[in-house]
Scaffold this motif. Structure first.
Motif, PDB file in Angstrom:
ATOM      1  N   UNK A  46       0.803  -1.213   0.000  1.00  0.00           N
ATOM      2  CA  UNK A  46       0.000   0.000   0.000  1.00  0.00           C
ATOM      3  C   UNK A  46       0.843   1.274   0.000  1.00  0.00           C
ATOM      4  N   UNK A  47       2.175   1.142  -0.017  1.00  0.00           N
ATOM      5  CA  UNK A  47       3.057   2.293  -0.031  1.00  0.00           C
ATOM      6  C   UNK A  47       3.409   2.836   1.331  1.00  0.00           C
ATOM      7  N   UNK A  89      -7.032  -4.531  19.755  1.00  0.00           N
ATOM      8  CA  UNK A  89      -8.320  -4.712  20.435  1.00  0.00           C
ATOM      9  C   UNK A  89      -9.454  -4.084  19.631  1.00  0.00           C
ATOM     10  N   UNK A  90      -9.238  -2.847  19.192  1.00  0.00           N
ATOM     11  CA  UNK A  90     -10.267  -2.142  18.421  1.00  0.00           C
ATOM     12  C   UNK A  90     -10.069  -2.297  16.916  1.00  0.00           C
ATOM     13  N   UNK A  91      -9.013  -3.000  16.546  1.00  0.00           N
ATOM     14  CA  UNK A  91      -8.685  -3.241  15.140  1.00  0.00           C
ATOM     15  C   UNK A  91      -8.665  -1.933  14.353  1.00  0.00           C
ATOM     16  N   UNK A  92      -7.755  -1.084  14.760  1.00  0.00           N
ATOM     17  CA  UNK A  92      -7.620   0.199  14.086  1.00  0.00           C
ATOM     18  C   UNK A  92      -6.175   0.689  14.225  1.00  0.00           C
ATOM     19  N   UNK A  93      -5.824   1.627  13.377  1.00  0.00           N
ATOM     20  CA  UNK A  93      -4.568   2.336  13.503  1.00  0.00           C
ATOM     21  C   UNK A  93      -4.842   3.649  14.221  1.00  0.00           C
ATOM     22  N   UNK A 128      -6.641  -5.528   5.785  1.00  0.00           N
ATOM     23  CA  UNK A 128      -8.026  -5.077   5.630  1.00  0.00           C
ATOM     24  C   UNK A 128      -8.812  -5.196   6.941  1.00  0.00           C
ATOM     25  N   UNK A 129      -8.757  -6.353   7.580  1.00  0.00           N
ATOM     26  CA  UNK A 129      -9.489  -6.543   8.832  1.00  0.00           C
ATOM     27  C   UNK A 129      -8.685  -6.102  10.054  1.00  0.00           C
ATOM     28  N   UNK A 130      -7.358  -5.935   9.888  1.00  0.00           N
ATOM     29  CA  UNK A 130      -6.422  -5.625  10.980  1.00  0.00           C
ATOM     30  C   UNK A 130      -6.427  -6.699  12.059  1.00  0.00           C
TER      31      UNK A 130
END
Length: 359
Positions: free
Chosen positions: A155-156, A191-195, A250-252
């Protein structure tokens, strides 16, 4: 995981190297039958072109569409070697003294320069070096922490692992048109599946911990693999174990790709995906009761692992393969910083690596 435990053909050699007043003999490798190992260059060797190969070789990466291998050295000069290679033969070598302490991780940006990072307990930065004008430029927005490894994803973005007993996985998203010199830094929250965005990159590690973001136990290598997945090595708290983790971009979701089981596989360090979609893993085992460290080859599914080589008494820091896919290069170190580049030749297609007989 089951690894074949038949006796392996000894393809090694004794290599005499010197450090101060003491002398060391590079241990003999146990190599998978059908592959041949030789030393391309070792610390202290004069190279074609006049430069001397420095001590403490660590990360290694090929410049794109070239036969030049860039090697980072954790030495007093902050050296980066540029090696023009033809299989196991070194055609020309030059050394760039950056003056940057604690160099180790290095990766190719695919845009005309490499990134090289500091792995210091007190923290460090990532630097950008151009191929034509190799003047290091510090990228403060990429974070100040102990960098264990870094890779550019499909993704760069730049993915970075933090060294230490509770390091995080970071992602740097560059601002378009700035050549990676500007961008935003994020830390993974499993835990929250996010950056989660890091507002103060100069104190990235402290901010990530205050926000309760995910930490791991002694992260090491990171590499971009099939289907844009990010693979990273975790040594673990127990020196006998460790695992390779896989991040779905995609899902992290983070899952275990390969779990250590002691002597067969423990303490993963360097990771490298080759053009045949094999995952290469170098161990960094610790503890008197453990078997010698190995270089392993893993199928993309993680379902099958092959012991490719044993490298007793040394640590393998970097793995790279040339564009032809015929030579695998491994940077190694013994005590006192003595090191070399080991070149392994053979047919690295999956079916040959995983069906080669041993004696």
């Amino acid at each position: 995981m089951y690894l074949r435990k038949k006796a392996f053909l000894l393809k090694g050699f004794a290599l005499l190297a010197f450090w101060g007043q003491a002398s060391f003999v590079m241990p003999q490798e146990v190599m998978l039958n059908g592959f041949q190992a030789s030393v391309t260059v070792r610390s202290g060797d004069p190279m074609p072109g006049g430069a001397v190969f420095p001590e403490n070789p660590q990360g290694a990466v090929f410049l794109p569409k070239s036969s030049t291998l860039a090697v980072a050295h954790n030495d007093m000069a902050g050296s980066i070697s540029m090696l023009e290679l033809d299989g196991p033969v070194l055609r020309k070598g030059s050394v760039i003294p950056t003056g940057i302490a604690g160099l180790g991780p290095i990766t190719d940006s695919k845009e005309g320069f490499v990134f090289v990072a500091q792995n210091l307990p007190e923290g460090g930065f990532v630097y950008r070096l151009g191929f034509a004008r190799p003047e290091p430029r510090r990228i403060e927005s990429m974070g100040n922490f102990a960098h264990a490894s870094l890779t550019v994803g499909a993704d760069g973005a730049v993915y970075l692992t933090e060294a230490g007993p509770s390091g995080g996985l970071f992602k740097y998203v560059p601002k378009e048109g700035t050549g990676f010199l500007e961008g935003e830094l994020f830390a993974l929250d499993t835990t929250k599946r996010r950056w989660s965005k890091i507002e103060d990159p100069l104190h990235a590690s402290d901010e990530a911990r205050k926000k309760g973001l995910s930490t791991f136990q002694t992260l090491q290598g990171v590499s971009s693999g099939p289907e844009e997945y990010i693979y990273f090595a975790e040594n673990g708290a127990d020196s006998s174990f460790g695992r390779i983790l896989r991040l779905n971009p995609r899902s992290l979701q983070v899952s275990v790709h390969l779990f250590g089981n002691g002597n067969d596989f423990a303490g993963p360090s360097a990771l490298f995906w080759d053009s045949f979609m094999d995952l290469w893993v170098a161990e960094d085992k610790k503890g008197a009761n453990l078997a010698p460290s190995k270089v392993l080859c893993v199928l993309p599914s993680g379902a099958k692992v092959r012991k490719f080589a044993e490298v007793p008494g040394v640590k393998a820091f970097g793995i790279a393969m040339d564009a032809s896919g015929k030579t695998l290069y491994i940077t190694r170190q013994t005590k006192g910083g003595v090191g070399d580049i080991m070149a392994v030749q053979g047919d690295f297609q999956i079916q040959n690596v995983f069906t080669a007989e041993t004696i």
